[in-house]
Design an enzyme around this catalytic site. Structure first.
Site, PDB file in Angstrom:
ATOM      1  N   HIS A 116      39.136  50.374  27.006  1.00 23.59           N
ATOM      2  CA  HIS A 116      38.544  51.098  25.879  1.00 23.59           C
ATOM      3  C   HIS A 116      39.118  50.648  24.537  1.00 23.59           C
ATOM      4  O   HIS A 116      38.423  50.666  23.513  1.00 23.59           O
ATOM      5  CB  HIS A 116      38.766  52.604  26.062  1.00 23.59           C
ATOM      6  CG  HIS A 116      38.146  53.442  24.977  1.00 23.59           C
ATOM      7  ND1 HIS A 116      36.847  53.906  25.049  1.00 23.59           N
ATOM      8  CD2 HIS A 116      38.648  53.883  23.782  1.00 23.59           C
ATOM      9  CE1 HIS A 116      36.569  54.604  23.958  1.00 23.59           C
ATOM     10  NE2 HIS A 116      37.644  54.605  23.175  1.00 23.59           N
ATOM     11  N   ASN A 156      26.990  45.489  17.651  1.00 23.66           N
ATOM     12  CA  ASN A 156      27.348  46.240  16.451  1.00 23.66           C
ATOM     13  C   ASN A 156      28.800  46.665  16.617  1.00 23.66           C
ATOM     14  O   ASN A 156      29.144  47.283  17.626  1.00 23.66           O
ATOM     15  CB  ASN A 156      26.481  47.486  16.291  1.00 23.66           C
ATOM     16  CG  ASN A 156      25.023  47.162  16.088  1.00 23.66           C
ATOM     17  OD1 ASN A 156      24.685  46.147  15.503  1.00 23.66           O
ATOM     18  ND2 ASN A 156      24.143  48.040  16.574  1.00 23.66           N
ATOM     19  N   HIS A 169      31.380  47.107  23.272  1.00 24.38           N
ATOM     20  CA  HIS A 169      30.111  46.893  23.962  1.00 24.38           C
ATOM     21  C   HIS A 169      29.091  46.306  23.007  1.00 24.38           C
ATOM     22  O   HIS A 169      29.257  46.333  21.789  1.00 24.38           O
ATOM     23  CB  HIS A 169      29.577  48.214  24.540  1.00 24.38           C
ATOM     24  CG  HIS A 169      29.041  49.158  23.496  1.00 24.38           C
ATOM     25  ND1 HIS A 169      29.863  49.857  22.625  1.00 24.38           N
ATOM     26  CD2 HIS A 169      27.768  49.508  23.161  1.00 24.38           C
ATOM     27  CE1 HIS A 169      29.132  50.603  21.820  1.00 24.38           C
ATOM     28  NE2 HIS A 169      27.853  50.407  22.120  1.00 24.38           N
ATOM     29  N   GLN A 171      24.513  45.251  22.966  1.00 29.54           N
ATOM     30  CA  GLN A 171      23.226  45.686  23.482  1.00 29.54           C
ATOM     31  C   GLN A 171      22.285  44.494  23.651  1.00 29.54           C
ATOM     32  O   GLN A 171      22.521  43.422  23.091  1.00 29.54           O
ATOM     33  CB  GLN A 171      22.588  46.708  22.532  1.00 29.54           C
ATOM     34  CG  GLN A 171      23.419  47.972  22.349  1.00 29.54           C
ATOM     35  CD  GLN A 171      22.751  48.946  21.394  1.00 29.54           C
ATOM     36  OE1 GLN A 171      21.700  49.507  21.714  1.00 29.54           O
ATOM     37  NE2 GLN A 171      23.344  49.154  20.234  1.00 29.54           N
TER      38      GLN A 171
END
Length: 352
Positions: A116, A156, A169, A171
């Site tokens: 994370h 982003n 992450h 997309q």
């Protein structure tokens, strides 16, 4: 790379991409989820000739959850997430709150790492290569869906950009049409090709930049430069030196070199504004040729398009952001406060 496809509790597809071929992925999604219902609709603007996705269901998407409730972290004990397994290398899954769905396309989430607190820039070259493999595989798979005409992989990064989940992450959007920005490039390609008797505009731009003062980073197979007419304060375009239309066209040599070049570029972005500054917010966007017909762009084929990545930040100087105000938002005319030559110089200064 090992690829394992499974289904989440509500029927959405999830795919593990693993570095080890002997990795077993058989964890089951234990959440009591109902099947996802979306209301995505693509509407055409007849005056501008572009499209707008209307997706009211996205109003209910997860917004800045506490770290211990991050939906992109692995499942641990009774803490259930979007990823059923207790660990992963790279994961791709259908977005639970997609902007595009069904006949209107498809949206996927790409988790770069289970850590994370990491970022793409902190990945190893091996990890970054696996992400490239995942992008390439998804481009191939999505291109075969009947509703998909163009595949867009992007990241982003940063709350200033609008990111609502802090986990590293990106997309993937699979559009049912050729996007307006790509259409502009294709029209410019066609016009230039006709005017010059067949010269490729991407090749001409790359040749000019390689000979100029805006090159930031150059390898044997890739080159990164600040474009002559950069829209953003710090904007870099990364091209393979051998023109290919999409990620599928990259040869092994280019794929091998990409992680080293791209990671160095991201790390330089984090050093632009000096020590003690928060991580640089950015958008990283792959531009690939559409998979649909290009009949409206007379004389241009998919092979004329040049795969490239555009990386830019909305931060114009320490503590200040570049806002898209009247000229940019109202008339699509950008005003750039940082000369591209100075931006390139700064990005060379902060080399590792």
């Amino acid at each position: 790379m090992k690829k394992t496809s499974t289904r989440l509790a509500d029927g959405r597809e999830l795919i593990y991409y693993d570095l080890r071929d002997d990795t077993v992925r058989d964890a089951v999604d234990r959440r009591p989820l109902e099947r996802t219902v979306t209301t995505s609709e693509v509407r055409r603007d007849v005056l501008l000739g572009d499209a707008v996705a209307i997706a009211s269901h996205r109003q209910g998407r997860i917004y800045h959850p506490p770290v211990d409730q991050c939906p992109l972290c692995p499942t641990t004990g009774d803490r259930l997430s979007e990823i059923p397994d207790s660990s992963y290398d790279v994961v791709v899954f259908e977005n639970r709150f997609p902007s595009l769905a069904g006949d209107s396309g498809r949206c996927e989430v790409v988790c770069f790492t289970s850590d994370h607190d990491a970022s793409f820039a902190s990945l190893t070259e091996e990890q970054a290569a696996l992400v490239l493999d995942a992008w390439t595989d998804r481009t191939s798979e999505l291109s075969h869906l009947p509703s998909v005409e163009q595949v867009f992989c992007f990241e982003n990064r940063g709350e200033e950009i609008g990111v609502t989940l802090g986990h590293p992450h990106g997309q993937i959007y699979a559009y049912p049409f050729t996007t307006p920005r790509t259409a502009l490039m294709l029209r410019s390609l066609a016009t230039h090709k006709e005017a010059t008797g067949g010269e490729n505009l991407f090749d001409a731009v790359l040749e000019r930049e390689l000979a100029g003062e805006r090159v930031v980073l150059e390898g044997e197979h890739w080159v990164a430069f600040v474009p002559y007419a950069a829209h953003w304060p710090y904007e870099v375009h990364l091209y393979p030196k051998r023109r290919v239309p999409d990620l599928l066209g990259l040869d092994e040599a280019a794929r091998t070199e990409f992680p080293k070049v791209y990671l160095e570029l991201l790390r330089r972005f984090d050093r632009i504004f000096g020590e003690g500054e928060p991580p640089t917010p950015y958008i990283s966007a792959w531009h690939q040729a559409p998979f649909g017909t290009l009949e409206e762009f007379e004389g241009v084929s998919r092979d004329d398009f040049a795969l490239h990545l555009e990386l830019f930040t909305i931060r114009r100087t320490s503590g200040k952001l570049k806002f898209l105000a009247g000229s940019e938002s109202g008339m699509s005319v950008f005003i750039n406060d940082v000369p591209p030559e100075r931006a390139a110089e700064r990005l060379r200064e902060v080399a590792s």
